[in-house]
Design an enzyme around this catalytic site. Structure first.
Site, mmCIF file in Angstrom:
data_model
loop_
_atom_site.group_PDB
_atom_site.id
_atom_site.type_symbol
_atom_site.label_atom_id
_atom_site.label_comp_id
_atom_site.label_asym_id
_atom_site.label_seq_id
_atom_site.Cartn_x
_atom_site.Cartn_y
_atom_site.Cartn_z
ATOM 1 N N PHE A 189 -14.819 0.373 17.016
ATOM 2 C CA PHE A 189 -15.419 0.795 18.294
ATOM 3 C C PHE A 189 -16.948 0.861 18.171
ATOM 4 C CE2 PHE A 189 -11.691 3.305 20.476
ATOM 5 C CZ PHE A 189 -10.937 2.150 20.483
ATOM 6 N N TYR A 215 0.837 -1.207 0.000
ATOM 7 C CA TYR A 215 0.000 0.000 0.000
ATOM 8 C C TYR A 215 0.871 1.257 0.000
ATOM 9 C CZ TYR A 215 -3.758 3.212 1.410
ATOM 10 O OH TYR A 215 -4.665 4.246 1.469
HETATM 11 N N1 LIG Z 1 -10.482 6.400 4.003
HETATM 12 C C1 LIG Z 1 -9.339 6.912 4.382
HETATM 13 O O1 LIG Z 1 -9.173 7.250 5.561
HETATM 14 C C2 LIG Z 1 -8.216 7.107 3.375
HETATM 15 C C3 LIG Z 1 -7.004 7.608 3.856
HETATM 16 C C4 LIG Z 1 -5.968 7.791 2.944
HETATM 17 C C5 LIG Z 1 -6.145 7.523 1.605
HETATM 18 N N2 LIG Z 1 -7.324 7.042 1.172
HETATM 19 C C6 LIG Z 1 -7.434 6.730 -0.275
HETATM 20 O O2 LIG Z 1 -8.675 7.145 -0.795
HETATM 21 C C7 LIG Z 1 -9.133 6.206 -1.768
HETATM 22 C C8 LIG Z 1 -10.522 5.723 -1.392
HETATM 23 O O3 LIG Z 1 -10.449 5.109 -0.113
HETATM 24 P P1 LIG Z 1 -11.737 4.514 0.623
HETATM 25 O O4 LIG Z 1 -11.540 4.688 2.080
HETATM 26 O O5 LIG Z 1 -12.964 5.014 -0.021
HETATM 27 O O6 LIG Z 1 -11.507 2.971 0.318
HETATM 28 P P2 LIG Z 1 -12.523 1.874 -0.251
HETATM 29 O O7 LIG Z 1 -11.835 0.582 -0.179
HETATM 30 O O8 LIG Z 1 -13.849 2.018 0.403
HETATM 31 O O9 LIG Z 1 -12.687 2.347 -1.772
HETATM 32 C C9 LIG Z 1 -11.826 1.949 -2.796
HETATM 33 C C10 LIG Z 1 -12.677 1.617 -3.999
HETATM 34 O O10 LIG Z 1 -11.807 1.229 -5.079
HETATM 35 C C11 LIG Z 1 -12.345 0.048 -5.684
HETATM 36 N N3 LIG Z 1 -11.232 -0.683 -6.301
HETATM 37 C C12 LIG Z 1 -10.220 -1.340 -5.693
HETATM 38 N N4 LIG Z 1 -9.393 -1.895 -6.607
HETATM 39 C C13 LIG Z 1 -9.908 -1.561 -7.819
HETATM 40 C C14 LIG Z 1 -9.524 -1.842 -9.162
HETATM 41 N N5 LIG Z 1 -8.427 -2.565 -9.430
HETATM 42 N N6 LIG Z 1 -10.290 -1.362 -10.182
HETATM 43 C C15 LIG Z 1 -11.401 -0.629 -9.924
HETATM 44 N N7 LIG Z 1 -11.822 -0.332 -8.663
HETATM 45 C C16 LIG Z 1 -11.083 -0.792 -7.638
HETATM 46 C C17 LIG Z 1 -13.001 -0.712 -4.547
HETATM 47 O O11 LIG Z 1 -13.942 -1.650 -4.978
HETATM 48 C C18 LIG Z 1 -13.628 0.438 -3.740
HETATM 49 O O12 LIG Z 1 -14.916 0.745 -4.204
HETATM 50 C C19 LIG Z 1 -8.110 5.077 -1.809
HETATM 51 O O13 LIG Z 1 -7.263 5.270 -2.919
HETATM 52 C C20 LIG Z 1 -7.358 5.235 -0.510
HETATM 53 O O14 LIG Z 1 -6.030 4.790 -0.628
HETATM 54 C C21 LIG Z 1 -8.368 6.817 2.026
#
Ligand SMILES: NC(=O)c1ccc[n+]([C@@H]2O[C@H](COP(=O)([O-])OP(=O)(O)OC[C@H]3O[C@@H](n4cnc5c(N)ncnc54)[C@H](O)[C@@H]3O)[C@@H](O)[C@H]2O)c1
Length: 307
Positions: free
Chosen positions: A185, A139
């Site tokens: 939680f 990641y």
């Molecule tokens: N939620 C957080 O706190 C957070 C923090 C830092 C970064 N991010 C980044 O934000 C983005 C969204 O995060 P999130 O929390 O909504 O995560 P999430 O896992 O809920 O959403 C990711 C989405 O990407 C889709 N996905 C995964 N692999 C794929 C592929 N190969 N092709 C097409 N779709 C694909 C998944 O099905 C999912 O719908 C991510 O890139 C994550 O790294 C999130």
């Protein structure tokens, strides 16, 4: 938008539609679900495309938000090779599409690019302290490589890019099984199970409510072309794990006991964003306090438990 059926993506779809935009939501449902976007399926400006971003995509759009990537350790460690592929090849495919269409592309990077930081809070100028070969590296390093690709396309092909480094975000549409502290939680409190606290619970975390975060992403996309980032987006307010647990217990009215477990070796004492740049460049800062954001989050998980 790639990853539009996930936690952040589904809220971003909603906000973009509310602004009058057309949304093409591209997702392979690896961690996202139809449930997150079901209420949008009949919207006349919303379209869903099941597609894996590790394969090239040929569509006509005006801008790209690249969110596709599993974000919680439980899910990204399940298939680490696919995680790196999604970050790196997915970035190449989205950048290639943006280059062909001559459009802006925004990358959702992460605070994990700072690894186990030796600087607190972390400004964008900090290069990070990341293990390249550990179980979390798929990641962290995948996201770092994606940032490299974004900046190389920017320098080499003059592509208009935007890179957001997102810190811990919470809210409705988080998965109950993603192992993150807020959802853990709440799920434990709602089901009357003990709330598990690692260490003595005095370690702190900062949590940003999803509406604030999505507002930051849209502001970044709409910012002048010279704003490429990276820009930290997160809430600098710090809470100890004990405070978070107490707040969750109060809001759920649960009488779950707190259960203390040994602190894992790689658990950082503190992680907190420096959002000075986002304030200056985007006029952005989070507005929703934890106690308020937790109300709708608890409500979401309570509804989920009933269905
Ligand atoms: N939620 C957080 O706190 C957070 C923090 C830092 C970064 N991010 C980044 O934000 C983005 C969204 O995060 P999130 O929390 O909504 O995560 P999430 O896992 O809920 O959403 C990711 C989405 O990407 C889709 N996905 C995964 N692999 C794929 C592929 N190969 N092709 C097409 N779709 C694909 C998944 O099905 C999912 O719908 C991510 O890139 C994550 O790294 C999130």
């Amino acid at each position: 938008m790639s990853g539009g059926a996930g936690f952040l993506g589904s809220h971003l779809c909603e906000q973009l539609l509310a602004k009058g935009q057309h949304v093409l939501c591209v997702d392979n449902f690896f961690t996202g679900t139809r449930r997150n976007i079901e209420h949008l399926l009949d919207h006349k400006r919303f379209e869903l495309l099941r597609h894996d971003v590790t394969h090239p995509l040929f569509v006509e759009v005006d801008e790209i938000f690249n969110l596709a990537c599993p974000a919680s350790p439980i899910h990204y460690k399940k298939d680490p090779v696919q995680t790196t592929k999604t970050s790196v090849i997915g970035a190449i495919n989205m950048l290639g599409l943006a280059k062909r269409l001559k459009i802006k592309v925004l990358q959702t990077s992460t605070s994990e690019v700072y690894g186990d930081p030796s600087v607190h809070p972390q400004p964008e100028s900090y290069w990070g302290n990341v293990n390249p070969i550990g179980p979390r590296s798929c990641y962290d390093e995948g996201k770092r490589c994606a940032e490299t690709l974004f900046f190389d396309y920017h320098r080499q092909h003059r592509l208009r890019i935007k890179v957001a480094r997102i810190f811990n975000t919470y809210g409705p549409h988080m998965r109950p099984d993603d192992g993150r502290v807020v959802s853990n939680f709440i799920v434990q409190a709602l089901s009357g199970k003990p709330i598990t606290i690692y260490g003595d619970g005095s370690q702190t975390r900062s949590f940003c409510f999803v509406d604030d975060l999505v507002d930051g992403l849209i502001r970044l996309m709409d910012s002048p072309d010279e704003v490429a980032g990276p820009v930290n987006l997160g809430n600098p307010g710090e809470f100890t794990m004990k405070q978070l647990a107490a707040e969750v217990l109060r809001l759920t009215g649960s009488s779950s006991p707190m259960e203390y477990r040994p602190l894992p070796a790689d658990d950082p004492r503190q992680r907190q964003p420096d959002i000075g740049l986002a304030k200056k460049l985007l006029g952005w800062e989070p507005k929703i306090p934890l106690a308020q954001g937790l109300v709708s989050t608890v409500d979401y998980f309570a509804r989920l438990q009933r269905t």
